[in-house]
Design a protein around this motif. Structure first.
Motif, mmCIF file in Angstrom:
data_model
loop_
_atom_site.group_PDB
_atom_site.id
_atom_site.type_symbol
_atom_site.label_atom_id
_atom_site.label_comp_id
_atom_site.label_asym_id
_atom_site.label_seq_id
_atom_site.Cartn_x
_atom_site.Cartn_y
_atom_site.Cartn_z
ATOM 1 N N LEU A 144 -6.868 23.163 33.913
ATOM 2 C CA LEU A 144 -6.588 21.967 34.805
ATOM 3 C C LEU A 144 -7.393 20.785 33.716
ATOM 4 O O LEU A 144 -6.888 19.873 33.310
ATOM 5 C CB LEU A 144 -6.883 21.689 36.094
ATOM 6 N N MET A 145 -8.449 21.077 33.466
ATOM 7 C CA MET A 145 -9.436 20.222 32.670
ATOM 8 C C MET A 145 -8.541 20.271 31.030
ATOM 9 O O MET A 145 -8.650 19.002 30.695
ATOM 10 C CB MET A 145 -10.630 20.871 32.242
ATOM 11 N N ARG A 146 -8.399 21.282 30.453
ATOM 12 C CA ARG A 146 -7.731 21.020 29.132
ATOM 13 C C ARG A 146 -6.304 20.258 29.114
ATOM 14 O O ARG A 146 -5.939 19.466 28.414
ATOM 15 C CB ARG A 146 -7.409 22.556 28.709
ATOM 16 N N GLY A 188 -8.325 6.114 25.190
ATOM 17 C CA GLY A 188 -9.564 6.267 24.453
ATOM 18 C C GLY A 188 -10.698 7.016 24.786
ATOM 19 O O GLY A 188 -11.512 7.564 23.943
ATOM 20 N N ALA A 189 -10.827 7.259 26.063
ATOM 21 C CA ALA A 189 -12.065 7.865 26.716
ATOM 22 C C ALA A 189 -11.995 8.256 28.223
ATOM 23 O O ALA A 189 -10.928 7.737 28.753
ATOM 24 C CB ALA A 189 -13.564 6.911 26.681
ATOM 25 N N ILE A 190 -12.624 9.423 28.486
ATOM 26 C CA ILE A 190 -12.684 9.849 29.859
ATOM 27 C C ILE A 190 -14.100 9.770 30.364
ATOM 28 O O ILE A 190 -14.894 10.385 29.591
ATOM 29 C CB ILE A 190 -12.026 11.326 30.112
ATOM 30 N N LEU A 191 -14.545 9.254 31.485
ATOM 31 C CA LEU A 191 -15.546 9.368 32.148
ATOM 32 C C LEU A 191 -15.475 10.276 33.390
ATOM 33 O O LEU A 191 -14.073 10.678 34.220
ATOM 34 C CB LEU A 191 -16.251 8.094 32.387
ATOM 35 N N LEU A 192 -16.585 10.982 33.875
ATOM 36 C CA LEU A 192 -16.653 11.828 35.211
ATOM 37 C C LEU A 192 -18.227 11.797 35.703
ATOM 38 O O LEU A 192 -18.950 11.634 34.713
ATOM 39 C CB LEU A 192 -15.941 12.936 34.950
ATOM 40 N N VAL A 193 -18.221 12.288 36.836
ATOM 41 C CA VAL A 193 -19.250 12.622 37.225
ATOM 42 C C VAL A 193 -19.304 14.119 37.865
ATOM 43 O O VAL A 193 -18.498 14.442 38.640
ATOM 44 C CB VAL A 193 -19.976 11.759 38.612
ATOM 45 N N GLY A 194 -20.240 15.000 37.157
ATOM 46 C CA GLY A 194 -20.107 16.420 37.405
ATOM 47 C C GLY A 194 -21.265 17.142 36.664
ATOM 48 O O GLY A 194 -21.867 16.581 36.076
ATOM 49 N N TYR A 236 -18.894 20.813 32.336
ATOM 50 C CA TYR A 236 -17.942 19.969 31.618
ATOM 51 C C TYR A 236 -18.420 19.856 29.993
ATOM 52 O O TYR A 236 -17.468 19.401 29.448
ATOM 53 C CB TYR A 236 -18.071 18.748 32.232
ATOM 54 N N GLU A 237 -19.709 20.274 29.620
ATOM 55 C CA GLU A 237 -20.128 19.957 28.199
ATOM 56 C C GLU A 237 -19.129 20.745 27.375
ATOM 57 O O GLU A 237 -18.936 20.585 26.077
ATOM 58 C CB GLU A 237 -21.414 20.331 27.989
ATOM 59 N N GLY A 280 -19.375 11.293 29.470
ATOM 60 C CA GLY A 280 -18.039 10.794 28.865
ATOM 61 C C GLY A 280 -17.614 11.642 27.716
ATOM 62 O O GLY A 280 -18.446 12.531 27.088
ATOM 63 N N LEU A 281 -16.315 11.644 27.444
ATOM 64 C CA LEU A 281 -15.719 12.107 26.422
ATOM 65 C C LEU A 281 -14.666 11.092 25.778
ATOM 66 O O LEU A 281 -14.027 10.343 26.216
ATOM 67 C CB LEU A 281 -14.813 13.192 27.056
ATOM 68 N N GLU A 282 -15.051 11.037 24.323
ATOM 69 C CA GLU A 282 -14.276 9.926 23.636
ATOM 70 C C GLU A 282 -13.095 10.910 23.038
ATOM 71 O O GLU A 282 -13.152 11.809 22.504
ATOM 72 C CB GLU A 282 -15.031 9.338 22.518
ATOM 73 N N LEU A 283 -11.822 10.105 23.303
ATOM 74 C CA LEU A 283 -10.591 10.609 22.846
ATOM 75 C C LEU A 283 -10.370 10.260 21.431
ATOM 76 O O LEU A 283 -9.521 10.534 20.753
ATOM 77 C CB LEU A 283 -9.717 10.578 23.609
#
Length: 196
Positions: free
Chosen positions: A114-116, A128-134, A139-140, A165-168
């Motif tokens: 699901l994450m992929r 451009g980016a995804i943020l999450l709390v986890g 998640y790394e 955060g993850l920058e796309l």
């Protein structure tokens, strides 16, 4: 004979689930799944407050279905502005969550799939980016890091080390500092007419 054995192994190694876009008929099932997987306090989280009353981003509400078509996993992404400060605008981004897998289906790679799928779908849609709390330990492996969210804050209690955060798109979050605010479409109230 070796080819036949390889094909048989591949058949049994194939996932016993598929990832699809969430449909309206999945809503009640998804909510029940979230209650089982995350507990009763899930609605009190800061992330939930950002999502409340909003629609998920177009095409970014996904479910995993088992071989019987039952929903065994869910993930959704939501429009936000990252780093809104006094008198300023934030950077458009997505907030991921919740990601949940039915406790009876854990250990099959559903959450990772699901994450992929969510990351790939967000990239395809030009975000451009995804943020999450986890949990960073989980998640790394998908490229998320606390460093990308270090100057951002949730509008309520949150654990700094778990805000990731993850920058796309390269350097998308550079310079973003401040509070996360929801920007997605609101859920419209449906007016019901009484029978005369």
């Amino acid at each position: 004979m070796t080819d036949v054995i390889g094909e048989i192994r591949a058949l049994f190694a194939a996932p016993s689930f598929v990832i699809e876009t969430e449909s309206p008929r999945d809503v009640a099932v998804r909510e029940n799944l979230l209650d089982r997987a995350m507990g009763e306090n899930r609605r009190k989280k800061s992330s939930e407050k950002i999502r409340r009353g909003r629609l998920p981003a177009e095409g970014l509400a996904l479910v995993a279905r088992d071989e019987n078509g039952l929903v065994v996993g869910t993930v959704r992404l939501w429009h936000i502005d990252a780093g809104v400060s006094a008198g300023g605008n934030g950077v458009p981004a997505l907030l991921l969550g919740p990601l949940a897998v039915d406790p009876r289906a854990e250990g099959k790679g559903i959450g990772a799939a699901l994450m992929r799928a969510a990351i790939k779908a967000a990239e395809k849609r030009g975000h451009g980016a995804i943020l999450l709390v986890g949990d960073p330990e989980y998640y790394e492996r998908f490229g998320f890091s606390a460093a990308k969210a270090q100057h951002l804050v949730m509008p309520g209690p949150f654990e700094r080390r778990r805000f990731l955060g993850l920058e796309l798109k390269c350097d998308w979050l550079t310079g973003a500092a401040g509070v996360i605010v929801p920007t997605g479409a609101r859920i419209r109230a449906v007016k019901l007419r009484r029978a005369a």
